[in-house]
Motif scaffolding. Structure first.
Motif, PDB file in Angstrom:
ATOM      1  N   SER B 143       0.817  -1.208   0.000  1.00 43.22           N
ATOM      2  CA  SER B 143       0.000   0.000   0.000  1.00 43.22           C
ATOM      3  C   SER B 143       0.850   1.256   0.000  1.00 43.22           C
ATOM      4  O   SER B 143       0.339   2.351  -0.144  1.00 43.22           O
ATOM      5  CB  SER B 143      -0.882   0.003   1.246  1.00 43.22           C
ATOM      6  OG  SER B 143      -0.051  -0.109   2.388  1.00 43.22           O
ATOM      7  N   GLY B 144       2.194   1.086   0.168  1.00 48.56           N
ATOM      8  CA  GLY B 144       3.059   2.260   0.233  1.00 48.56           C
ATOM      9  C   GLY B 144       3.401   2.656   1.651  1.00 48.56           C
ATOM     10  O   GLY B 144       4.224   3.534   1.874  1.00 48.56           O
ATOM     11  N   GLU B 145       2.764   1.980   2.624  1.00 51.87           N
ATOM     12  CA  GLU B 145       3.030   2.314   4.021  1.00 51.87           C
ATOM     13  C   GLU B 145       4.454   1.915   4.384  1.00 51.87           C
ATOM     14  O   GLU B 145       4.943   0.870   3.965  1.00 51.87           O
ATOM     15  CB  GLU B 145       2.038   1.553   4.891  1.00 51.87           C
ATOM     16  CG  GLU B 145       2.102   1.867   6.359  1.00 51.87           C
ATOM     17  CD  GLU B 145       1.242   0.890   7.143  1.00 51.87           C
ATOM     18  OE1 GLU B 145       0.451   0.176   6.499  1.00 51.87           O
ATOM     19  OE2 GLU B 145       1.375   0.846   8.363  1.00 51.87           O
ATOM     20  N   ILE B 146       5.116   2.758   5.158  1.00 50.08           N
ATOM     21  CA  ILE B 146       6.504   2.480   5.559  1.00 50.08           C
ATOM     22  C   ILE B 146       6.535   2.205   7.048  1.00 50.08           C
ATOM     23  O   ILE B 146       6.010   2.985   7.847  1.00 50.08           O
ATOM     24  CB  ILE B 146       7.415   3.674   5.227  1.00 50.08           C
ATOM     25  CG1 ILE B 146       7.404   3.921   3.719  1.00 50.08           C
ATOM     26  CG2 ILE B 146       8.839   3.423   5.709  1.00 50.08           C
ATOM     27  CD1 ILE B 146       8.340   4.994   3.273  1.00 50.08           C
ATOM     28  N   ILE B 147       7.141   1.096   7.421  1.00 52.34           N
ATOM     29  CA  ILE B 147       7.220   0.741   8.846  1.00 52.34           C
ATOM     30  C   ILE B 147       8.691   0.547   9.196  1.00 52.34           C
ATOM     31  O   ILE B 147       9.406  -0.176   8.514  1.00 52.34           O
ATOM     32  CB  ILE B 147       6.473  -0.577   9.119  1.00 52.34           C
ATOM     33  CG1 ILE B 147       5.029  -0.466   8.667  1.00 52.34           C
ATOM     34  CG2 ILE B 147       6.539  -0.924  10.595  1.00 52.34           C
ATOM     35  CD1 ILE B 147       4.267  -1.742   8.844  1.00 52.34           C
ATOM     36  N   TYR B 148       9.147   1.175  10.262  1.00 51.77           N
ATOM     37  CA  TYR B 148      10.517   0.983  10.717  1.00 51.77           C
ATOM     38  C   TYR B 148      10.526  -0.054  11.821  1.00 51.77           C
ATOM     39  O   TYR B 148       9.664  -0.053  12.683  1.00 51.77           O
ATOM     40  CB  TYR B 148      11.114   2.312  11.210  1.00 51.77           C
ATOM     41  CG  TYR B 148      11.486   3.230  10.079  1.00 51.77           C
ATOM     42  CD1 TYR B 148      10.556   4.118   9.546  1.00 51.77           C
ATOM     43  CD2 TYR B 148      12.752   3.175   9.511  1.00 51.77           C
ATOM     44  CE1 TYR B 148      10.891   4.930   8.494  1.00 51.77           C
ATOM     45  CE2 TYR B 148      13.090   3.990   8.452  1.00 51.77           C
ATOM     46  CZ  TYR B 148      12.148   4.869   7.944  1.00 51.77           C
ATOM     47  OH  TYR B 148      12.479   5.679   6.891  1.00 51.77           O
ATOM     48  N   PHE B 149      11.535  -0.884  11.807  1.00 50.40           N
ATOM     49  CA  PHE B 149      11.638  -1.925  12.824  1.00 50.40           C
ATOM     50  C   PHE B 149      12.039  -1.281  14.138  1.00 50.40           C
ATOM     51  O   PHE B 149      13.070  -0.639  14.241  1.00 50.40           O
ATOM     52  CB  PHE B 149      12.679  -2.956  12.401  1.00 50.40           C
ATOM     53  CG  PHE B 149      12.804  -4.107  13.339  1.00 50.40           C
ATOM     54  CD1 PHE B 149      13.972  -4.329  14.027  1.00 50.40           C
ATOM     55  CD2 PHE B 149      11.739  -4.952  13.550  1.00 50.40           C
ATOM     56  CE1 PHE B 149      14.086  -5.399  14.900  1.00 50.40           C
ATOM     57  CE2 PHE B 149      11.847  -6.012  14.423  1.00 50.40           C
ATOM     58  CZ  PHE B 149      13.022  -6.235  15.090  1.00 50.40           C
ATOM     59  N   ASP B 150      11.195  -1.454  15.152  1.00 51.84           N
ATOM     60  CA  ASP B 150      11.466  -0.740  16.395  1.00 51.84           C
ATOM     61  C   ASP B 150      12.009  -1.638  17.477  1.00 51.84           C
ATOM     62  O   ASP B 150      11.962  -1.306  18.641  1.00 51.84           O
ATOM     63  CB  ASP B 150      10.183  -0.055  16.870  1.00 51.84           C
ATOM     64  CG  ASP B 150       9.082  -1.077  17.069  1.00 51.84           C
ATOM     65  OD1 ASP B 150       7.961  -0.681  17.387  1.00 51.84           O
ATOM     66  OD2 ASP B 150       9.347  -2.276  16.870  1.00 51.84           O
ATOM     67  N   GLY B 151      12.490  -2.812  17.090  1.00 55.67           N
ATOM     68  CA  GLY B 151      13.140  -3.667  18.077  1.00 55.67           C
ATOM     69  C   GLY B 151      12.198  -4.635  18.760  1.00 55.67           C
ATOM     70  O   GLY B 151      12.637  -5.527  19.473  1.00 55.67           O
ATOM     71  N   LYS B 152      10.894  -4.517  18.536  1.00 54.61           N
ATOM     72  CA  LYS B 152       9.986  -5.472  19.178  1.00 54.61           C
ATOM     73  C   LYS B 152      10.110  -6.818  18.460  1.00 54.61           C
ATOM     74  O   LYS B 152      10.306  -6.890  17.272  1.00 54.61           O
ATOM     75  CB  LYS B 152       8.541  -4.974  19.085  1.00 54.61           C
ATOM     76  CG  LYS B 152       8.207  -3.955  20.154  1.00 54.61           C
ATOM     77  CD  LYS B 152       6.732  -3.998  20.519  1.00 54.61           C
ATOM     78  CE  LYS B 152       5.847  -3.560  19.380  1.00 54.61           C
ATOM     79  NZ  LYS B 152       5.338  -2.214  19.509  1.00 54.61           N
ATOM     80  N   GLU B 153       9.946  -7.860  19.194  1.00 50.94           N
ATOM     81  CA  GLU B 153      10.246  -9.210  18.701  1.00 50.94           C
ATOM     82  C   GLU B 153       9.486  -9.555  17.426  1.00 50.94           C
ATOM     83  O   GLU B 153      10.006  -9.633  16.357  1.00 50.94           O
ATOM     84  CB  GLU B 153       9.924 -10.214  19.810  1.00 50.94           C
ATOM     85  CG  GLU B 153      10.433 -11.618  19.546  1.00 50.94           C
ATOM     86  CD  GLU B 153      11.928 -11.682  19.288  1.00 50.94           C
ATOM     87  OE1 GLU B 153      12.679 -11.290  20.177  1.00 50.94           O
ATOM     88  OE2 GLU B 153      12.315 -12.108  18.188  1.00 50.94           O
ATOM     89  N   LEU B 154       8.216  -9.763  17.523  1.00 49.04           N
ATOM     90  CA  LEU B 154       7.401 -10.044  16.343  1.00 49.04           C
ATOM     91  C   LEU B 154       6.124  -9.252  16.505  1.00 49.04           C
ATOM     92  O   LEU B 154       5.492  -9.323  17.534  1.00 49.04           O
ATOM     93  CB  LEU B 154       7.029 -11.517  16.275  1.00 49.04           C
ATOM     94  CG  LEU B 154       8.039 -12.525  15.743  1.00 49.04           C
ATOM     95  CD1 LEU B 154       7.480 -13.913  15.934  1.00 49.04           C
ATOM     96  CD2 LEU B 154       8.287 -12.292  14.285  1.00 49.04           C
ATOM     97  N   GLU B 155       5.776  -8.451  15.522  1.00 47.48           N
ATOM     98  CA  GLU B 155       4.525  -7.728  15.715  1.00 47.48           C
ATOM     99  C   GLU B 155       3.746  -7.713  14.414  1.00 47.48           C
ATOM    100  O   GLU B 155       4.301  -7.784  13.337  1.00 47.48           O
ATOM    101  CB  GLU B 155       4.797  -6.286  16.183  1.00 47.48           C
ATOM    102  CG  GLU B 155       6.164  -5.716  15.855  1.00 47.48           C
ATOM    103  CD  GLU B 155       6.314  -5.278  14.404  1.00 47.48           C
ATOM    104  OE1 GLU B 155       5.327  -4.771  13.844  1.00 47.48           O
ATOM    105  OE2 GLU B 155       7.374  -5.476  13.824  1.00 47.48           O
ATOM    106  N   GLY B 156       2.477  -7.646  14.549  1.00 45.52           N
ATOM    107  CA  GLY B 156       1.574  -7.443  13.423  1.00 45.52           C
ATOM    108  C   GLY B 156       1.697  -8.514  12.364  1.00 45.52           C
ATOM    109  O   GLY B 156       1.618  -9.709  12.617  1.00 45.52           O
ATOM    110  N   ASP B 157       1.962  -8.059  11.133  1.00 48.79           N
ATOM    111  CA  ASP B 157       2.001  -8.956   9.986  1.00 48.79           C
ATOM    112  C   ASP B 157       3.009 -10.072  10.150  1.00 48.79           C
ATOM    113  O   ASP B 157       2.767 -11.193   9.761  1.00 48.79           O
ATOM    114  CB  ASP B 157       2.395  -8.176   8.727  1.00 48.79           C
ATOM    115  CG  ASP B 157       1.163  -7.575   8.076  1.00 48.79           C
ATOM    116  OD1 ASP B 157       1.263  -6.459   7.576  1.00 48.79           O
ATOM    117  OD2 ASP B 157       0.125  -8.239   8.120  1.00 48.79           O
TER     118      ASP B 157
END
Lengths: 139, 309
Positions: B143-157
């Motif tokens: 979709s064009g959304e940009i997500i930065y990895f914030d150090g959390k183990e496993l999240e969302g998708d």
């Protein structure tokens, strides 16, 4: 007089347990089929799976690999790694179409001379039923 | 997604966070993307991203890493545009300790399947269930959304992706059960087409041995001409070396010039690892390789007098 076909079985035996077990069968004068050709290796974990594949492709009718019982390995954990390796190898060989009764894995300890003779009887009878290794015509 | 990718790459090079980016660019022919190595800011506009970006860039990390380490400045970071299968290859390189996590900046891209030149889906993309990379520093979604990895183990998708892969079952029509020795004909027919060009070995992420076993002379695994026996030895040996390491990217079948459908052999071993050892390659960088660990209760399937069947 024509001799009946006898299978040729390659046996990889670990030096500390299985080879000693075979030796015990010999000193106890136990009778077992003479079809195996023994190759002594230091540990079943040393065995590169390519040796087994190459043995089958070069025309061996059967292959037997025997090591120490899990937990009793002379090198502590060699047979544990070998166990995983050989279950995977058998899966691949069977998927490729080679009959699973040609390749056998087992654990024989140094005091099990009688059991070694039984194992050889079992393996030889299974391989004999399958007939000669047809892949030999390939090379 | 393409323009977001270009702006992220431009940022990385401007701020000097990486000194080399591995990406894709187009060529004169349509429906083709080739690897593109960017060191300069003005080359960034040529980056392309579409559904024809099929090659796996992870293997270039190994050779480029050596190139950068020998430079005067010392170690530098490499940026890489990673599809989910490329990211799984990078995870496997981390598991096998071929690269450091700090040497790579991963730009993850969500992927819905890649195509080959004639417009059909690449082999492996059809049944792939890993649509989001399992490891990334920045993720660009479709979709064009940009997500930065914030150090959390496993999240969302990523969590749902990993869960889906762990429970994924191949359709019943594909691999036959282990007790039927029905496939010698199938194996022989596929092997007949093989010309031992070793393209599958060159394309595979996992075949990075400096000298392949088939090329060695000590021990000399194949001593004769290149005949059916050598082909069988090569493919069985390669299947054994990739058992439990294959990331199911389909590159081997895609690059084969003779159309040998060789993936089913390694897929059997992979399925076995998933079911029996609960191990899926390329999802968790903290795991140990499946054949480098053991359990005292391992199943001895197919053993004479085997326990734990």
């Amino acid at each position: 007089m024509e001799k009946e076909w006898e299978p040729k079985i390659i046996a990889f035996l670990c030096n500390w347990c299985s080879y000693a077990g075979a030796d015990l069968a010999g000193t106890g004068r136990l009778q077992y089929p003479p079809n195996i050709r023994i190759i002594r290796v230091p540990c079943s974990g040393r065995l590169n799976p390519l040796y087994i594949i190459k043995a089958i492709l070069d025309g061996a009718d059967g292959v037997l690999v025997s090591g120490c019982h899990p937990g009793d390995c002379h090198y502590l954990s060699g047979n544990m790694y070998a166990r995983r390796r050989f279950t995977l190898l058998k899966r691949i060989i069977v998927t490729a179409g080679i009959n699973p009764d040609r390749v056998h894995f087992t654990w024989v300890s140094a005091s099990e001379g009688g059991r070694f003779a039984e194992v050889i009887e079992e393996v030889t009878s299974k391989v004999k039923k399958l007939g000669p290794n047809g892949l030999m015509g390939v090379k | 997604m393409g323009d977001k990718l270009i702006s992220i790459c431009k940022n990385l090079l401007e701020e000097n966070r990486v000194s080399l980016i591995l990406a894709f660019t187009g060529r004169e022919l349509d429906n083709q993307a080739v690897p593109y190595f960017i060191r300069d800011l003005k080359e960034v506009v040529n980056i392309k991203w579409d559904e024809y970006c099929t090659p796996n860039l992870a293997k270039y990390l190994l050779e480029k890493q050596i190139e950068l380490k020998t430079q005067e400045q010392g170690k530098d970071k490499i940026g890489i545009v990673a599809k989910p299968c490329d990211a799984r290859a990078i995870v496997m390189y981390l598991v096998e300790k071929q690269i450091h996590r700090d040497d790579v900046y991963i730009i993850g891209m969500e992927c819905n399947g890649m195509k080959v030149q004639d417009g059909s889906l690449s082999p492996g993309c059809h049944e792939c269930s890993v649509r989001v990379p399992p490891i990334y520093d920045v993720l660009i979604k479709s979709s064009g959304e940009i997500i930065y990895f914030d150090g959390k183990e496993l999240e969302g998708d990523r969590k749902s992706t990993v869960a889906k892969v762990k429970t994924f079952e191949y359709p019943k029509t594909s691999p036959p059960p282990i007790n039927k020795e029905n496939d010698l004909e199938r194996f022989r027919n596929e092997i007949e087409k093989c010309i031992l060009c070793f393209s599958c070995r060159q394309a595979c992420y996992g075949c990075y041995c400096p000298t392949c076993f088939i090329d060695r002379s000590m021990p000399d695994w194949h001593t004769d001409d290149l005949n059916e026996g050598t082909k069988m030895l090569f493919h069985l040996g390669r299947a054994m070396h990739l058992a439990g390491r294959c990331i199911e990217c389909g590159a081997c079948e895609r690059v084969c010039p003779s159309g040998v459908k060789i993936r089913y052999l390694i897929r059997e071993a992979n399925d076995f690892c998933k079911k029996v050892y609960g191990y899926t390659a390329g999802l968790d960088p903290t795991q140990k390789p499946v054949l480098a660990q053991f359990n005292k209760d391992d199943k001895e399937i197919g053993f004479l007098g085997g326990v734990n069947e």
